[in-house]
Scaffold this active site. Structure first.
Site, mmCIF file in Angstrom:
data_model
loop_
_atom_site.group_PDB
_atom_site.id
_atom_site.type_symbol
_atom_site.label_atom_id
_atom_site.label_comp_id
_atom_site.label_asym_id
_atom_site.label_seq_id
_atom_site.Cartn_x
_atom_site.Cartn_y
_atom_site.Cartn_z
ATOM 1 N N GLY A 214 9.075 -6.566 -41.218
ATOM 2 C CA GLY A 214 8.128 -7.161 -40.273
ATOM 3 C C GLY A 214 7.572 -8.462 -40.819
ATOM 4 N N ASN A 215 6.523 -8.953 -40.195
ATOM 5 C CA ASN A 215 5.860 -10.159 -40.704
ATOM 6 C C ASN A 215 4.373 -10.072 -40.391
ATOM 7 O OD1 ASN A 215 5.321 -11.539 -38.060
ATOM 8 N ND2 ASN A 215 7.550 -11.400 -37.938
ATOM 9 N N ARG A 216 3.623 -11.066 -40.825
ATOM 10 C CA ARG A 216 2.156 -10.986 -40.767
ATOM 11 C C ARG A 216 1.560 -11.398 -39.427
ATOM 12 N NH1 ARG A 216 0.336 -9.945 -45.687
ATOM 13 N NH2 ARG A 216 1.564 -10.611 -47.477
#
Ligand code: C5P
Length: 420
Positions: A214-216
């Site tokens: 995922g990412n932020r």
């Protein structure tokens, strides 16, 4: 904003009906002309006399008035907005199916005014698919839903389903009137009648049954754009991986992976006037997700990655005439050069680039600072501001570009969002 506005306040039969009294008082204090309509159930919880005393007119509750043989059409046609608070599960069901069995539901069918519904019920009822499907139907028709709060419910239970606080309902109503009054808005907002697709959040690409890449990205910028577009009268669909509070008037489609987001966008984008791809879509995903949880004992896994579909580029390649396609670019260096390259590579009309390594900018923050490049040659820098302000400035620019009133390219380094 509310002064002189004719608002029909519908009250249905839930315990939160007592809070409608406070809502009525606030609307009247703000200068609105409040016409109260109570269902029979509502009157079991609070007396019509109380609401009549505080509202601008006496309570109406019957379709069968001798003085006025068609009270629902008069009420519906004269209303500038109808708010229903609290809205019970039964009311939502009747309204969604058009079952106009009482004065309130008949009035709602007889109006062209914007409608705001404020559901309130026990958590189990709120979460029931029947209720959620009725709400989805109403949202699709442009009804603005003010989501309930969490907290103490009737009978001492605690959970989701408590009627939104009166100030939140008043704010949602004010937002609707703000859209009606927006510059360039005739029958309600500069984007009235337009269909807008916004994506938000970071995608999750499964590694195994419990893990993902995922990412932020929080989704906050995309939600702010969706909220601003809806407030300006657009019909907005938000395709999102995030679980933030749904802005009033926005239809939400939840997805998780780039592939799911791609499928949703391919379906919705062809009929959209404006598409804003604010989502942080993963560029790579595990080539094969494992269907069980990988065990430490099995050793360190070797994860083979493959590219995801580039949704923005594929929408750019098949963009219908007249559509405005906006992409985002999260960068940590060479902001202008990378944004310029993306504008061309993705076939977008506008690229909104942010330096996510700068303080207060991009992922997870409530603020942002962006550089906007357009295919028409405009180049705008918006200094640090709330994401909602950035959204407003972006939509102003989109409206200008679409109406052909955009000024020739001029650098406006470090302007404020509202100055754009
Ligand atoms: O190439 P990059 O990921 O930096 O491009 C960012 C823009 O492209 C964003 O608007 C993002 O939503 C979109 N994008 C996409 N599909 C991908 C990767 C990015 O639509 N697979």
């Amino acid at each position: 904003m509310l002064a002189g506005r004719r608002v029909v306040l519908g009250v249905t039969g839930g315990i939160a009906a007592y809070k409608a009294i406070e809502l009525c008082r606030r609307l009247v204090d703000a200068g609105a002309h409040v016409v109260p309509v109570m269902t029979a159930g509502a009157q079991r919880f609070v007396g019509a006399t109380t609401l009549s005393a505080l509202a601008s007119e006496p309570v109406q509750s019957s379709l069968w008035s001798e003085a006025d043989p068609i009270p629902h059409t008069r009420l519906g046609q004269n209303a500038e907005l109808i708010v229903v608070a609290p809205a019970t599960a039964r009311f939502l069901s009747a309204y969604a199916t058009g079952y106009s069995h009482d004065l309130l539901t008949a009035t709602l069918l007889a109006t062209r005014a914007p409608v705001v519904v404020c559901p309130a019920m026990h958590t189990e009822m709120w979460e029931h698919p029947a209720v959620q499907e009725n709400l989805a139907t109403l949202r699709r028709r442009g009804v603005i839903v003010v989501e309930p709060d969490s907290g103490r419910l009737a009978g001492g239970d605690v959970g989701h389903g408590r009627l939104a606080a009166p100030e939140r309902i008043v704010a949602a109503i004010s937002e609707v009137f703000a859209a009606t009054d927006a510059p360039g808005g005739q029958a309600g907002g500069a984007l009235r009648g337009m269909s807008v697709l916004v994506t938000a959040g970071g995608t999750r690409e499964p590694i195994d049954a419990v893990r993902f890449i995922g990412n932020r990205s929080s989704g906050k910028q995309g939600y702010a754009i969706a909220a601003e577009a809806a407030a300006r009268g657009a019909e907005v669909t938000l395709v999102t991986t995030s679980n933030l509070a749904v802005p009033p008037g926005v239809s939400v489609e939840r997805v998780e992976t780039a592939a799911e987001m791609h499928a949703a966008c391919e379906r919705i984008a062809p009929t959209a006037d404006i598409v804003v791809m604010a989502a942080a879509v993963a560029d790579f995903r595990p080539a094969a997700a494992v269907d069980h949880k990988l065990k430490k004992a099995d050793g360190t896994p070797q994860i083979v990655l493959e590219p995801t579909p580039d949704i923005l580029a594929s929408l750019g390649a098949s963009k219908p005439a007249g559509q405005t396609l906006v992409g985002f670019a999260a960068e940590t260096s060479e902001l202008r050069a990378n944004a310029g390259l993306k504008l061309v590579a993705k076939g977008a009309d506008i690229i909104v680039a942010n330096d996510v390594s700068a303080p207060g900018v991009g992922f997870e923050h409530d603020t942002n600072a962006v550089l906007i490049l357009t295919a028409s040659g405009r180049d705008l820098s918006l200094g640090l501001g709330e994401k909602r302000e950035i959204a407003a400035a972006l939509l102003d620019l989109i409206v200008e570009e679409r109406s052909g009133t955009a000024e020739p390219a001029r650098p406006t380094e470090n302007s404020t969002p509202t100055g754009a």
